[in-house]
Design a protein around this motif. Structure first.
Motif, PDB file in Angstrom:
ATOM      1  N   LEU A 104       0.832  -1.207   0.000  1.00 20.36           N
ATOM      2  CA  LEU A 104       0.000   0.000   0.000  1.00 20.36           C
ATOM      3  C   LEU A 104       0.864   1.254   0.000  1.00 20.36           C
ATOM      4  N   ARG A 105       0.510   2.184  -0.882  1.00 21.89           N
ATOM      5  CA  ARG A 105       1.079   3.535  -0.790  1.00 21.89           C
ATOM      6  C   ARG A 105       0.314   4.268   0.318  1.00 21.89           C
ATOM      7  N   ILE A 106       1.045   4.937   1.189  1.00 19.31           N
ATOM      8  CA  ILE A 106       0.412   5.583   2.334  1.00 19.31           C
ATOM      9  C   ILE A 106       0.908   7.010   2.483  1.00 19.31           C
ATOM     10  N   THR A 107       0.138   7.803   3.226  1.00 18.10           N
ATOM     11  CA  THR A 107       0.571   9.133   3.625  1.00 18.10           C
ATOM     12  C   THR A 107       1.554   8.997   4.780  1.00 18.10           C
ATOM     13  N   PRO A 108       2.280  10.063   5.119  1.00 22.51           N
ATOM     14  CA  PRO A 108       3.255   9.951   6.207  1.00 22.51           C
ATOM     15  C   PRO A 108       2.664   9.547   7.557  1.00 22.51           C
ATOM     16  N   ASP A 109       1.350   9.702   7.735  1.00 22.47           N
ATOM     17  CA  ASP A 109       0.737   9.293   9.005  1.00 22.47           C
ATOM     18  C   ASP A 109       0.079   7.920   8.920  1.00 22.47           C
ATOM     19  N   ARG A 135      12.576   2.136  -8.344  1.00 20.56           N
ATOM     20  CA  ARG A 135      11.761   2.913  -9.285  1.00 20.56           C
ATOM     21  C   ARG A 135      10.516   3.454  -8.613  1.00 20.56           C
ATOM     22  N   LEU A 136       9.843   2.600  -7.841  1.00 19.40           N
ATOM     23  CA  LEU A 136       8.626   3.036  -7.168  1.00 19.40           C
ATOM     24  C   LEU A 136       8.912   4.161  -6.183  1.00 19.40           C
ATOM     25  N   HIS A 137       9.898   3.976  -5.333  1.00 21.61           N
ATOM     26  CA  HIS A 137      10.182   4.986  -4.317  1.00 21.61           C
ATOM     27  C   HIS A 137      10.610   6.305  -4.951  1.00 21.61           C
ATOM     28  N   GLY A 138      11.215   6.248  -6.135  1.00 20.62           N
ATOM     29  CA  GLY A 138      11.564   7.479  -6.825  1.00 20.62           C
ATOM     30  C   GLY A 138      10.352   8.267  -7.276  1.00 20.62           C
ATOM     31  N   ALA A 139       9.188   7.586  -7.362  1.00 19.82           N
ATOM     32  CA  ALA A 139       7.960   8.251  -7.809  1.00 19.82           C
ATOM     33  C   ALA A 139       6.995   8.551  -6.666  1.00 19.82           C
ATOM     34  N   LEU A 140       7.336   8.188  -5.434  1.00 13.98           N
ATOM     35  CA  LEU A 140       6.401   8.335  -4.325  1.00 13.98           C
ATOM     36  C   LEU A 140       6.286   9.761  -3.800  1.00 13.98           C
ATOM     37  N   GLY A 141       7.297  10.580  -4.008  1.00  9.78           N
ATOM     38  CA  GLY A 141       7.255  11.931  -3.448  1.00  9.78           C
ATOM     39  C   GLY A 141       7.249  11.877  -1.933  1.00  9.78           C
ATOM     40  N   HIS A 142       6.247  12.493  -1.305  1.00 11.18           N
ATOM     41  CA  HIS A 142       6.184  12.520   0.163  1.00 11.18           C
ATOM     42  C   HIS A 142       5.555  11.262   0.740  1.00 11.18           C
ATOM     43  N   GLU A 143       5.062  10.365  -0.116  1.00 16.55           N
ATOM     44  CA  GLU A 143       4.382   9.159   0.364  1.00 16.55           C
ATOM     45  C   GLU A 143       5.387   8.078   0.771  1.00 16.55           C
ATOM     46  N   LEU A 144       4.862   7.050   1.430  1.00 19.42           N
ATOM     47  CA  LEU A 144       5.662   5.913   1.871  1.00 19.42           C
ATOM     48  C   LEU A 144       5.025   4.623   1.365  1.00 19.42           C
ATOM     49  N   PHE A 145       5.769   3.534   1.465  1.00 17.55           N
ATOM     50  CA  PHE A 145       5.268   2.211   1.081  1.00 17.55           C
ATOM     51  C   PHE A 145       5.141   1.388   2.355  1.00 17.55           C
ATOM     52  N   TRP A 146       3.912   0.998   2.691  1.00 11.80           N
ATOM     53  CA  TRP A 146       3.610   0.334   3.953  1.00 11.80           C
ATOM     54  C   TRP A 146       4.330  -1.013   4.026  1.00 11.80           C
TER      55      TRP A 146
END
Length: 469
Positions: free
Chosen positions: A46-51, A100-111
């Motif tokens: 899941l892509r998630i917000t910082p919280d 590659r994914l993390h390079g496109a996430l910006g401020h988001e995180l990967f759970w």
């Protein structure tokens, strides 16, 4: 709990038969014959917000992107490697896709966990839109159907799939080791189905060793409980504090027990498999079909053709009829939160040995009585904290498990030393002499100020930093 007939696949006699077959295979194909295969990995997350909330942004890659794609939900990403020549190569490729994914996430995180960590706004977890493009309408409709049939919470569960096929030179050695005069496709299909039967027999051992999806968010947990049977709900509530794998349990992403019994897949042969799933896709006597698509047959292992067809219901079964089994898809890995890519090399090496052991062990037909016993073992191995379940059940007979471990040792001894190390570590974990991932998680969670959510977010930030440098 009833025990299986030890003569079936995991007695000392079966272990000796496996070692004899292994020796013949090595004699026919050489010392590296067990490495003649292709491996692939598929990691969901899941892509998630910082919280910790499910992200509301569109998926960062276009729908036609094949290796960093969307899964069920718009915020649910799937990373898919191509088939590669070793588990190590597949693991390395999976890390490259994460970069590659993390390079496109910006401020988001990967759970980092298989289960979501915040479920106070479940509406944020919405089916994938595929950019609203008309050519993806069938994919959208399929996801809406899944949402109606299985509920939102179950769709949010993520894991790792392990894909494996053996090369022609492996099957040439397999033929010589038998020996067999069967046609090439028959030889291959029979070997894969024998492997699957034994994998189902012994999966409870893997579950107990590697299960890692405990219930943490109470709201999510209650959502899952509302969509399961009264029996499952009672067991789950009683064992909530010690469950090692919700994902692999009856609450997770598998067929309901009663549906699985009605589908009645026996794994006897590719022909019977196709016929049984065809029947499950067909409405009869005014009753709806048991499955809307063969993809909804959520078995721990599934035979796949090399090409899946056009994606319509039954297309994969048609390809199996034409070409036979191309590879096996194993759906049993929970995400390892301590691994940036969700899975460790040690786990992959152990699993490679585990699968090979399932191939060389005798594999008689699965009877209805045996399947019922296996279902019970599978159930309790996921509701267990350890070798002996704190809820009062044992996930396996010790004689059978020791015989299986003996076969694992014999297989690992023919592979590079890292494989033997992985099996040795697994044996120590089975006997309570070393910590499993679930034990490490519980220890870390107890020490983390803020508990499971804080620990998960810290790990997600660490993974993001690792892939962003």
């Amino acid at each position: 709990m009833d025990t299986l007939n030890p003569s079936l696949s995991s007695s000392p006699a079966a272990a000796r038969a496996a070692e004899s077959r292994l020796e013949a295979l090595l004699h026919a194909g050489g010392s590296d014959v067990l490495l003649k295969g292709s491996w692939g990995l598929e990691r969901e997350g899941l892509r998630i917000t910082p919280d910790g909330q499910p992200a509301l942004t569109p998926h960062p890659f276009p729908p036609e992107e094949g290796d960093v794609t969307v899964d069920f939900a718009e915020c649910q990403t799937e990373l898919i490697t191509t088939p590669l020549g070793s588990p190590e190569a597949a693991w390395t490729a999976l890390h490259q896709l994460h970069r590659r994914l993390h390079g496109a996430l910006g401020h988001e995180l990967f759970w980092p966990l298989s289960l979501p960590g915040r479920w106070d706004q479940p509406g944020r977890f919405a089916p994938a839109s595929f950019g609203g493009r008309p050519e993806w309408s069938a994919a959208r409709a399929y996801r809406e159907g899944l949402l109606r049939r299985h509920g939102r919470a179950r769709q949010a569960i993520s894991g790792v799939h392990f894909n494996l096929s053996f090369r022609p030179e492996f099957f040439a050695a397999w033929r010589a080791a038998q020996p067999s005069s069967a046609p090439e496709r028959t030889l291959r299909d029979d070997a894969y189905f024998a492997l699957m039967r034994n994998f189902l027999r012994h999966q409870h051992v893997f579950n107990a060793l590697w299960g890692m999806s405990p219930p943490e968010d109470e709201t999510f947990w209650q959502d899952l409980l509302r969509t399961t049977s009264a029996e499952n709900r009672a067991d789950a509530e009683r064992c909530q504090d010690v469950i090692s794998s919700v994902r692999l349990s009856p609450l997770g992403y598998g067929l309901a027990t009663e549906i699985a019994a009605q589908v009645g897949v026996t794994y006897a042969s590719v022909t019977e498999y196709r016929e049984q799933l065809r029947a499950a896709l067909t409405a009869t006597d005014g009753r709806p079909a048991l499955l809307a698509h063969e993809r909804e047959f959520y078995s721990p292992v599934r035979p796949k053709p090399a090409a899946t067809g056009d994606g319509a219901p039954g297309a994969t079964l048609d390809q199996l009829a034409r070409h036979g089994v191309g590879y096996l898809e194993f759906r049993v890995f929970d995400l390892d939160p301590f691994e940036p890519a969700g899975i460790s090399l040690e786990a992959l090496r152990f699993f490679h040995v585990f699968v090979l052991a399932c191939l060389v062990l005798p594999s008689p037909a699965l009877t209805t009585a045996e399947q019922a016993t296996l279902a019970d073992r599978w159930r309790w191995s996921t509701l267990c904290r350890g070798r002996l379940c704190e809820c009062g059940h044992a996930p396996g007979d010790e004689v059978e498990v020791e015989s299986l471990l003996s076969t694992l040792d014999a297989v690992a001894a023919t592979l590079p030393a890292t494989y033997a190390h992985a099996v040795s570590a697994a044996r120590a974990r089975w006997h309570g002499e070393a910590t499993r991932v679930i034990d490490r998680w519980r220890d870390a969670r107890a020490r983390e100020p803020g508990g499971a959510l804080a620990l998960s977010l810290r790990l997600a930030r660490e993974h993001h930093a690792a892939f962003s440098t």
